[in-house]
Design a protein around this motif. Structure first.
Motif, PDB file in Angstrom:
ATOM      1  N   LEU A 127       0.841  -1.199   0.000  1.00  0.00           N
ATOM      2  CA  LEU A 127       0.000   0.000   0.000  1.00  0.00           C
ATOM      3  C   LEU A 127       0.876   1.249   0.000  1.00  0.00           C
ATOM      4  O   LEU A 127       1.809   1.363   0.786  1.00  0.00           O
ATOM      5  N   LYS A 128       0.552   2.190  -0.872  1.00  0.00           N
ATOM      6  CA  LYS A 128       1.301   3.445  -0.959  1.00  0.00           C
ATOM      7  C   LYS A 128       0.341   4.563  -1.350  1.00  0.00           C
ATOM      8  O   LYS A 128      -0.512   4.365  -2.225  1.00  0.00           O
ATOM      9  N   PRO A 129       0.439   5.719  -0.728  1.00  0.00           N
ATOM     10  CA  PRO A 129      -0.433   6.829  -1.126  1.00  0.00           C
ATOM     11  C   PRO A 129      -0.255   7.172  -2.602  1.00  0.00           C
ATOM     12  O   PRO A 129       0.854   7.132  -3.133  1.00  0.00           O
ATOM     13  N   ASP A 130      -1.355   7.526  -3.238  1.00  0.00           N
ATOM     14  CA  ASP A 130      -1.291   7.977  -4.636  1.00  0.00           C
ATOM     15  C   ASP A 130      -0.747   9.393  -4.708  1.00  0.00           C
ATOM     16  O   ASP A 130      -0.127   9.775  -5.700  1.00  0.00           O
ATOM     17  N   LEU A 131      -0.988  10.165  -3.652  1.00  0.00           N
ATOM     18  CA  LEU A 131      -0.510  11.540  -3.575  1.00  0.00           C
ATOM     19  C   LEU A 131      -0.237  11.883  -2.121  1.00  0.00           C
ATOM     20  O   LEU A 131      -1.083  11.640  -1.259  1.00  0.00           O
ATOM     21  N   THR A 132       0.943  12.419  -1.869  1.00  0.00           N
ATOM     22  CA  THR A 132       1.265  12.955  -0.547  1.00  0.00           C
ATOM     23  C   THR A 132       1.591  14.430  -0.705  1.00  0.00           C
ATOM     24  O   THR A 132       2.437  14.791  -1.532  1.00  0.00           O
ATOM     25  N   ILE A 133       0.918  15.269   0.063  1.00  0.00           N
ATOM     26  CA  ILE A 133       1.211  16.702   0.077  1.00  0.00           C
ATOM     27  C   ILE A 133       2.016  16.979   1.342  1.00  0.00           C
ATOM     28  O   ILE A 133       1.500  16.862   2.459  1.00  0.00           O
ATOM     29  N   TYR A 134       3.289  17.292   1.144  1.00  0.00           N
ATOM     30  CA  TYR A 134       4.169  17.572   2.276  1.00  0.00           C
ATOM     31  C   TYR A 134       4.247  19.076   2.496  1.00  0.00           C
ATOM     32  O   TYR A 134       4.697  19.826   1.626  1.00  0.00           O
ATOM     33  N   LEU A 135       3.810  19.518   3.660  1.00  0.00           N
ATOM     34  CA  LEU A 135       3.839  20.928   4.031  1.00  0.00           C
ATOM     35  C   LEU A 135       5.177  21.230   4.693  1.00  0.00           C
ATOM     36  O   LEU A 135       5.407  20.850   5.848  1.00  0.00           O
ATOM     37  N   ASP A 136       6.056  21.870   3.968  1.00  0.00           N
ATOM     38  CA  ASP A 136       7.406  22.123   4.462  1.00  0.00           C
ATOM     39  C   ASP A 136       7.464  23.439   5.228  1.00  0.00           C
ATOM     40  O   ASP A 136       7.061  24.483   4.713  1.00  0.00           O
ATOM     41  N   ILE A 137       7.968  23.384   6.455  1.00  0.00           N
ATOM     42  CA  ILE A 137       8.062  24.587   7.277  1.00  0.00           C
ATOM     43  C   ILE A 137       9.358  24.576   8.070  1.00  0.00           C
ATOM     44  O   ILE A 137       9.872  23.515   8.439  1.00  0.00           O
ATOM     45  N   ASP A 138       9.884  25.757   8.323  1.00  0.00           N
ATOM     46  CA  ASP A 138      11.037  25.882   9.199  1.00  0.00           C
ATOM     47  C   ASP A 138      10.647  25.349  10.577  1.00  0.00           C
ATOM     48  O   ASP A 138       9.646  25.766  11.136  1.00  0.00           O
ATOM     49  N   PRO A 139      11.412  24.405  11.124  1.00  0.00           N
ATOM     50  CA  PRO A 139      11.024  23.801  12.399  1.00  0.00           C
ATOM     51  C   PRO A 139      10.793  24.804  13.525  1.00  0.00           C
ATOM     52  O   PRO A 139       9.876  24.640  14.329  1.00  0.00           O
ATOM     53  N   ALA A 140      11.612  25.855  13.588  1.00  0.00           N
ATOM     54  CA  ALA A 140      11.445  26.860  14.638  1.00  0.00           C
ATOM     55  C   ALA A 140      10.113  27.580  14.495  1.00  0.00           C
ATOM     56  O   ALA A 140       9.417  27.852  15.484  1.00  0.00           O
ATOM     57  N   VAL A 141       9.737  27.882  13.269  1.00  0.00           N
ATOM     58  CA  VAL A 141       8.448  28.537  13.015  1.00  0.00           C
ATOM     59  C   VAL A 141       7.303  27.602  13.368  1.00  0.00           C
ATOM     60  O   VAL A 141       6.324  27.994  14.015  1.00  0.00           O
ATOM     61  N   ARG A 169      14.992  14.699   6.454  1.00  0.00           N
ATOM     62  CA  ARG A 169      14.587  13.410   5.892  1.00  0.00           C
ATOM     63  C   ARG A 169      13.343  13.570   5.018  1.00  0.00           C
ATOM     64  O   ARG A 169      13.252  12.953   3.944  1.00  0.00           O
ATOM     65  N   TYR A 170      12.386  14.357   5.470  1.00  0.00           N
ATOM     66  CA  TYR A 170      11.197  14.632   4.650  1.00  0.00           C
ATOM     67  C   TYR A 170      11.614  15.152   3.273  1.00  0.00           C
ATOM     68  O   TYR A 170      11.143  14.667   2.234  1.00  0.00           O
ATOM     69  N   LEU A 171      12.482  16.156   3.262  1.00  0.00           N
ATOM     70  CA  LEU A 171      12.879  16.786   2.008  1.00  0.00           C
ATOM     71  C   LEU A 171      13.644  15.812   1.118  1.00  0.00           C
ATOM     72  O   LEU A 171      13.448  15.800  -0.106  1.00  0.00           O
ATOM     73  N   ALA A 172      14.496  14.997   1.722  1.00  0.00           N
ATOM     74  CA  ALA A 172      15.264  14.022   0.947  1.00  0.00           C
ATOM     75  C   ALA A 172      14.347  12.985   0.315  1.00  0.00           C
ATOM     76  O   ALA A 172      14.514  12.619  -0.860  1.00  0.00           O
ATOM     77  N   LEU A 173      13.359  12.521   1.053  1.00  0.00           N
ATOM     78  CA  LEU A 173      12.418  11.534   0.524  1.00  0.00           C
ATOM     79  C   LEU A 173      11.542  12.144  -0.569  1.00  0.00           C
ATOM     80  O   LEU A 173      11.264  11.507  -1.587  1.00  0.00           O
ATOM     81  N   ALA A 174      11.106  13.377  -0.361  1.00  0.00           N
ATOM     82  CA  ALA A 174      10.245  14.045  -1.346  1.00  0.00           C
ATOM     83  C   ALA A 174      10.981  14.286  -2.658  1.00  0.00           C
ATOM     84  O   ALA A 174      10.393  14.202  -3.745  1.00  0.00           O
ATOM     85  N   GLU A 175      12.278  14.541  -2.540  1.00  0.00           N
ATOM     86  CA  GLU A 175      13.071  14.834  -3.741  1.00  0.00           C
ATOM     87  C   GLU A 175      13.120  13.648  -4.695  1.00  0.00           C
ATOM     88  O   GLU A 175      13.220  13.832  -5.916  1.00  0.00           O
ATOM     89  N   HIS A 176      13.036  12.443  -4.169  1.00  0.00           N
ATOM     90  CA  HIS A 176      13.186  11.243  -4.992  1.00  0.00           C
ATOM     91  C   HIS A 176      11.883  10.490  -5.227  1.00  0.00           C
ATOM     92  O   HIS A 176      11.895   9.377  -5.748  1.00  0.00           O
ATOM     93  N   ASP A 177      10.759  11.075  -4.832  1.00  0.00           N
ATOM     94  CA  ASP A 177       9.462  10.409  -5.008  1.00  0.00           C
ATOM     95  C   ASP A 177       8.471  11.383  -5.641  1.00  0.00           C
ATOM     96  O   ASP A 177       7.995  12.306  -4.985  1.00  0.00           O
ATOM     97  N   PRO A 178       8.154  11.211  -6.925  1.00  0.00           N
ATOM     98  CA  PRO A 178       7.254  12.143  -7.609  1.00  0.00           C
ATOM     99  C   PRO A 178       5.837  12.163  -7.058  1.00  0.00           C
ATOM    100  O   PRO A 178       5.082  13.098  -7.341  1.00  0.00           O
ATOM    101  N   SER A 179       5.462  11.161  -6.262  1.00  0.00           N
ATOM    102  CA  SER A 179       4.120  11.160  -5.683  1.00  0.00           C
ATOM    103  C   SER A 179       4.028  12.074  -4.462  1.00  0.00           C
ATOM    104  O   SER A 179       2.939  12.328  -3.950  1.00  0.00           O
ATOM    105  N   ILE A 180       5.188  12.573  -4.006  1.00  0.00           N
ATOM    106  CA  ILE A 180       5.227  13.516  -2.872  1.00  0.00           C
ATOM    107  C   ILE A 180       5.417  14.918  -3.422  1.00  0.00           C
ATOM    108  O   ILE A 180       6.435  15.223  -4.052  1.00  0.00           O
ATOM    109  N   GLN A 181       4.430  15.771  -3.198  1.00  0.00           N
ATOM    110  CA  GLN A 181       4.482  17.150  -3.664  1.00  0.00           C
ATOM    111  C   GLN A 181       4.710  18.083  -2.471  1.00  0.00           C
ATOM    112  O   GLN A 181       3.957  18.055  -1.498  1.00  0.00           O
TER     113      GLN A 181
END
Length: 208
Positions: A127-141, A169-181
């Motif tokens: 099982l794998k999501p068809d689409l993942t929307i990753y909300l990227d934010i500065d951790p301090a913010v 890690r989020y950013l690294a995974l998103a960079e190599h997976d087109p299903s993660i936007q």
């Protein structure tokens, strides 16, 4: 149209709740039948496990214990809710999924990828999501926003470095997976919501 699995991901304070509301409204406009799920949680057993992993305890919870609890809860949700819904043609909109474990326990806790992969294979069974929307934010913010909501849970009380490793890690995974936007959640809320809508428009266009 085959039922799809859409997931919203991000650090604390990234705006997942409002992003999910945007997705809900979008799917309703498209007249798509869907259910909402959250991780950890979503079934009676999984919710009990959520309580264990989120609350502070006198006894220290090890990274490995945390990882196993997350996958135990995910196993219950996948087997009893997510897969049955998709099998009957109902879309699933998720608040977190396996990518959270890859980022938080893999990146933040530094647990080896081999352990994560073993558990993911056993629990998800492809099982794998068809689409993942990753909300990227500065951790301090994000943490400042989370603190503004009220008392922080056990994981939210981690040091800033933990969330910086998780974000990497989020950013690294998103960079190599087109299903993660990736959506820049540091921007003003209307801009973030517009970006989410654009991602959804592109996704639905790809289904035609």
């Amino acid at each position: 149209m085959t039922a799809k699995f859409i997931v919203i991901e991000g650090l604390e304070g990234a705006g997942k709740s409002t992003a999910i509301a945007v997705c809900q409204a979008y799917l309703q406009h498209k007249q798509v039948e869907f259910i909402n799920v959250r991780e950890p949680g979503g079934t009676p057993v999984a919710e009990a496990l959520r309580h264990i992993v989120k609350q502070a305890h006198e006894e220290q919870i090890t990274g490995e214990t945390e990882l196993l609890i997350m996958y135990a809860a995910r196993s219950q949700l996948v087997a009893n809710v997510i897969k049955p819904a998709i099998d009957k043609g109902t879309w699933v909109l998720g608040d977190r999924h396996d990518l959270s474990s890859q980022a938080y326990q893999g990146g933040g806790r530094g647990i080896e990828q081999s352990k994560l992969s073993f558990l993911a294979d056993m629990v998800l069974k492809g099982l794998k999501p068809d689409l993942t929307i990753y909300l990227d934010i500065d951790p301090a913010v994000g943490l400042a926003r989370a603190k503004g909501r009220g008392e922080l849970d056990r994981i939210e009380q981690e040091a800033l470095g933990f969330f910086e490793r998780t974000r990497e890690r989020y950013l690294a995974l998103a960079e190599h997976d087109p299903s993660i936007q990736t959506v820049d959640a540091n921007k003003a809320m209307p801009e973030v919501h517009a970006a989410i809508t654009t991602v959804l428009d592109t996704f639905f266009e790809s289904l035609k």
